[in-house]
Design an enzyme around this catalytic site. Structure first.
Site, PDB file in Angstrom:
ATOM      1  N   ASN A  13       9.748 -20.704  30.539  1.00 37.41           N
ATOM      2  CA  ASN A  13      10.474 -19.453  30.328  1.00 37.41           C
ATOM      3  C   ASN A  13      11.933 -19.817  30.043  1.00 37.41           C
ATOM      4  O   ASN A  13      12.659 -20.213  30.946  1.00 37.41           O
ATOM      5  CB  ASN A  13      10.362 -18.592  31.599  1.00 37.41           C
ATOM      6  CG  ASN A  13      11.226 -17.341  31.544  1.00 37.41           C
ATOM      7  OD1 ASN A  13      11.789 -17.018  30.495  1.00 37.41           O
ATOM      8  ND2 ASN A  13      11.332 -16.658  32.667  1.00 37.41           N
ATOM      9  N   TRP A  14      12.314 -19.680  28.788  1.00 40.02           N
ATOM     10  CA  TRP A  14      13.673 -20.085  28.405  1.00 40.02           C
ATOM     11  C   TRP A  14      14.741 -19.087  28.860  1.00 40.02           C
ATOM     12  O   TRP A  14      15.926 -19.344  28.760  1.00 40.02           O
ATOM     13  CB  TRP A  14      13.754 -20.279  26.884  1.00 40.02           C
ATOM     14  CG  TRP A  14      13.168 -21.580  26.412  1.00 40.02           C
ATOM     15  CD1 TRP A  14      12.279 -22.372  27.082  1.00 40.02           C
ATOM     16  CD2 TRP A  14      13.433 -22.248  25.165  1.00 40.02           C
ATOM     17  NE1 TRP A  14      11.977 -23.478  26.333  1.00 40.02           N
ATOM     18  CE2 TRP A  14      12.671 -23.432  25.144  1.00 40.02           C
ATOM     19  CE3 TRP A  14      14.234 -21.956  24.062  1.00 40.02           C
ATOM     20  CZ2 TRP A  14      12.692 -24.323  24.074  1.00 40.02           C
ATOM     21  CZ3 TRP A  14      14.251 -22.837  22.996  1.00 40.02           C
ATOM     22  CH2 TRP A  14      13.492 -24.006  23.004  1.00 40.02           C
ATOM     23  N   LYS A  15      14.304 -17.903  29.308  1.00 37.93           N
ATOM     24  CA  LYS A  15      15.251 -16.862  29.727  1.00 37.93           C
ATOM     25  C   LYS A  15      16.262 -16.608  28.601  1.00 37.93           C
ATOM     26  O   LYS A  15      15.911 -16.751  27.440  1.00 37.93           O
ATOM     27  CB  LYS A  15      15.920 -17.249  31.053  1.00 37.93           C
ATOM     28  CG  LYS A  15      14.879 -17.636  32.116  1.00 37.93           C
ATOM     29  CD  LYS A  15      15.438 -17.763  33.493  1.00 37.93           C
ATOM     30  CE  LYS A  15      14.314 -18.105  34.468  1.00 37.93           C
ATOM     31  NZ  LYS A  15      14.749 -18.179  35.848  1.00 37.93           N
ATOM     32  N   HIS A  99       9.293 -10.135  35.653  1.00 37.17           N
ATOM     33  CA  HIS A  99      10.067 -11.256  36.207  1.00 37.17           C
ATOM     34  C   HIS A  99      11.101 -10.694  37.183  1.00 37.17           C
ATOM     35  O   HIS A  99      11.656  -9.620  36.946  1.00 37.17           O
ATOM     36  CB  HIS A  99      10.746 -12.032  35.082  1.00 37.17           C
ATOM     37  CG  HIS A  99      11.300 -13.341  35.559  1.00 37.17           C
ATOM     38  ND1 HIS A  99      12.476 -13.420  36.275  1.00 37.17           N
ATOM     39  CD2 HIS A  99      10.828 -14.597  35.468  1.00 37.17           C
ATOM     40  CE1 HIS A  99      12.702 -14.689  36.593  1.00 37.17           C
ATOM     41  NE2 HIS A  99      11.712 -15.426  36.114  1.00 37.17           N
ATOM     42  N   GLU A 101      14.046 -11.340  37.613  1.00 41.71           N
ATOM     43  CA  GLU A 101      15.354 -11.064  36.992  1.00 41.71           C
ATOM     44  C   GLU A 101      15.334  -9.712  36.276  1.00 41.71           C
ATOM     45  O   GLU A 101      16.349  -9.011  36.237  1.00 41.71           O
ATOM     46  CB  GLU A 101      15.725 -12.218  36.048  1.00 41.71           C
ATOM     47  CG  GLU A 101      16.115 -13.460  36.852  1.00 41.71           C
ATOM     48  CD  GLU A 101      15.839 -14.785  36.166  1.00 41.71           C
ATOM     49  OE1 GLU A 101      15.579 -14.804  34.953  1.00 41.71           O
ATOM     50  OE2 GLU A 101      15.860 -15.817  36.879  1.00 41.71           O
ATOM     51  N   GLU A 169       6.505 -16.237  42.037  1.00 38.46           N
ATOM     52  CA  GLU A 169       7.845 -16.812  41.973  1.00 38.46           C
ATOM     53  C   GLU A 169       8.696 -16.260  43.112  1.00 38.46           C
ATOM     54  O   GLU A 169       9.249 -15.151  42.999  1.00 38.46           O
ATOM     55  CB  GLU A 169       8.509 -16.457  40.634  1.00 38.46           C
ATOM     56  CG  GLU A 169       7.769 -16.986  39.428  1.00 38.46           C
ATOM     57  CD  GLU A 169       8.699 -17.166  38.231  1.00 38.46           C
ATOM     58  OE1 GLU A 169       8.701 -18.274  37.676  1.00 38.46           O
ATOM     59  OE2 GLU A 169       9.424 -16.227  37.878  1.00 38.46           O
ATOM     60  N   GLY A 175      15.891 -21.114  40.352  1.00 40.98           N
ATOM     61  CA  GLY A 175      17.183 -21.666  39.960  1.00 40.98           C
ATOM     62  C   GLY A 175      18.008 -22.213  41.110  1.00 40.98           C
ATOM     63  O   GLY A 175      19.202 -22.458  40.963  1.00 40.98           O
ATOM     64  N   SER A 215      12.068 -23.486  40.675  1.00 41.14           N
ATOM     65  CA  SER A 215      12.561 -24.856  40.851  1.00 41.14           C
ATOM     66  C   SER A 215      11.486 -25.928  40.678  1.00 41.14           C
ATOM     67  O   SER A 215      11.507 -26.944  41.380  1.00 41.14           O
ATOM     68  CB  SER A 215      13.278 -25.006  42.202  1.00 41.14           C
ATOM     69  OG  SER A 215      14.418 -24.153  42.243  1.00 41.14           O
ATOM     70  N   GLY A 236      11.499 -22.504  34.562  1.00 41.86           N
ATOM     71  CA  GLY A 236      12.724 -22.012  33.942  1.00 41.86           C
ATOM     72  C   GLY A 236      13.558 -23.163  33.414  1.00 41.86           C
ATOM     73  O   GLY A 236      13.261 -23.750  32.369  1.00 41.86           O
ATOM     74  N   GLY A 237      14.603 -23.526  34.161  1.00 42.04           N
ATOM     75  CA  GLY A 237      15.583 -24.523  33.725  1.00 42.04           C
ATOM     76  C   GLY A 237      14.987 -25.803  33.154  1.00 42.04           C
ATOM     77  O   GLY A 237      15.445 -26.302  32.114  1.00 42.04           O
TER      78      GLY A 237
HETATM   79  P1  13P Z   1      13.634 -22.173  37.563  1.00 42.34           P
HETATM   80  O1  13P Z   1      12.505 -23.113  37.174  1.00 42.34           O
HETATM   81  O2  13P Z   1      14.874 -22.408  36.763  1.00 42.34           O
HETATM   82  O3  13P Z   1      13.824 -22.134  39.026  1.00 42.34           O
HETATM   83  O4  13P Z   1      13.136 -20.689  37.112  1.00 42.34           O
HETATM   84  C1  13P Z   1      11.880 -20.271  37.459  1.00 42.34           C
HETATM   85  C2  13P Z   1      11.605 -19.021  36.731  1.00 42.34           C
HETATM   86  O5  13P Z   1      12.210 -17.995  37.007  1.00 42.34           O
HETATM   87  C3  13P Z   1      10.585 -19.046  35.680  1.00 42.34           C
HETATM   88  O6  13P Z   1      10.250 -17.773  35.253  1.00 42.34           O
END
Ligand code: 13P
Length: 253
Positions: A13-15, A99, A101, A169, A175, A215, A236-237
């Site tokens: 997920n590149w956000k 999500h 977020e 999640e 993050g 993470s 994510g990251g």
């Molecule tokens: P991180 O891997 O950056 O913690 O993010 C997880 C995430 O929210 C994937 O949707």
């Protein structure tokens, strides 16, 4: 006969990250995946602005594409929003909905998430439905209750074993570099699986992949992906750089 164990998925997920320059990471990833025997599906969810270009680069690879959110309507006066049909037209076969977020930034409730998942299903997209507890909820011992309620209310009646993926999640793990222990993850995933059996049905509920997200890094992927009832990762990251993402995918080689 289809196997009862879901095929794992490692999804990135590149956000709100990525412009044209990031396409080089897709080129690198397709190169790295060539000839590798994978025991999982690989998916990338770039921002909507890059979807069709990523589609052009991944057409002849095994990488699947997903959107990060969709509106619950097919079209209309909703400035700035993207419909499931549009994502499908741009090459996506899946979309993340709910999500944390989106829930936090846009006040999305479980009912909104369910409507979005139903819209995804109508457009023949797999809905990757995200659920997760906050740190306060975990500390209060409410994790399983919260997760059970989110699962029940975020899944529309159209959910089946082939059009639904769950991503667990924990909000506090996203993050932050923090992760639950394998035992904590196992307890939640087992609870989700039990919920799926009730909601989707005893056979179909076994075949819905349940991903862990929060993470996930190359250094912990093997341990986290080995947890019973974990069927892949939502990353994510560490999905932004091909070299990191491949390090996670390798947990399934
Ligand atoms: P991180 O891997 O950056 O913690 O993010 C997880 C995430 O929210 C994937 O949707």
């Amino acid at each position: 006969m289809a196997s009862a164990t879901p095929r794992p998925i490692v999804a990135g997920n590149w956000k709100m990250n990525g412009t044209s320059i990031s396409l080089k990471e897709i080129r690198l990833l397709t190169g790295m995946l060539k000839g590798v025997r994978l025991k999982c599906d690989v998916m990338v969810c770039p921002p909507a602005t890059l979807l069709s270009r990523v589609q052009g680069l991944t057409r002849s690879s095994r990488i699947r594409l997903g959107g990060q959110d969709c509106h619950d309507k097919v079209s209309g006066a909703h400035t700035g929003d993207v419909s499931a049909d549009m994502l499908s037209d741009a090459g996506a076969t899946a979309v993340i909905v709910g999500h944390s977020e989106r829930r936090a930034d846009h006040g999305e409730t479980d009912a909104v998430v369910a409507a979005k998942a139903a819209a995804a299903h109508k457009s023949d997209l797999t809905a990757i439905v995200c659920i997760g507890e906050t740190l306060a909820q975990r500390k209060a011992g409410e994790t399983l209750r919260i997760i059970g309620a989110q699962l029940k209310k975020s899944l529309p009646a159209s959910s089946t074993a082939t059009n639904t993926v769950i991503a667990y999640e924990p909000v506090w793990a996203i993050g932050t570099g923090l992760t639950p222990t394998p035992a904590e993850i196992r307890a939640v995933h087992r609870h989700i699986r039990k919920g799926l059996l009730r909601i989707i049905g005893p056979k179909a509920g076994m075949r819905v992949p349940v991903l862990y997200g929060g993470s996930v890094k190359p250094g912990n992927a093997e341990e986290l992906m080995a947890v019973e009832d974990v069927n892949g990762a939502l990353v994510g990251g560490a999905s932004l750089k091909a070299a990191d993402f491949i390090g996670i995918i390798k947990a399934y080689t």
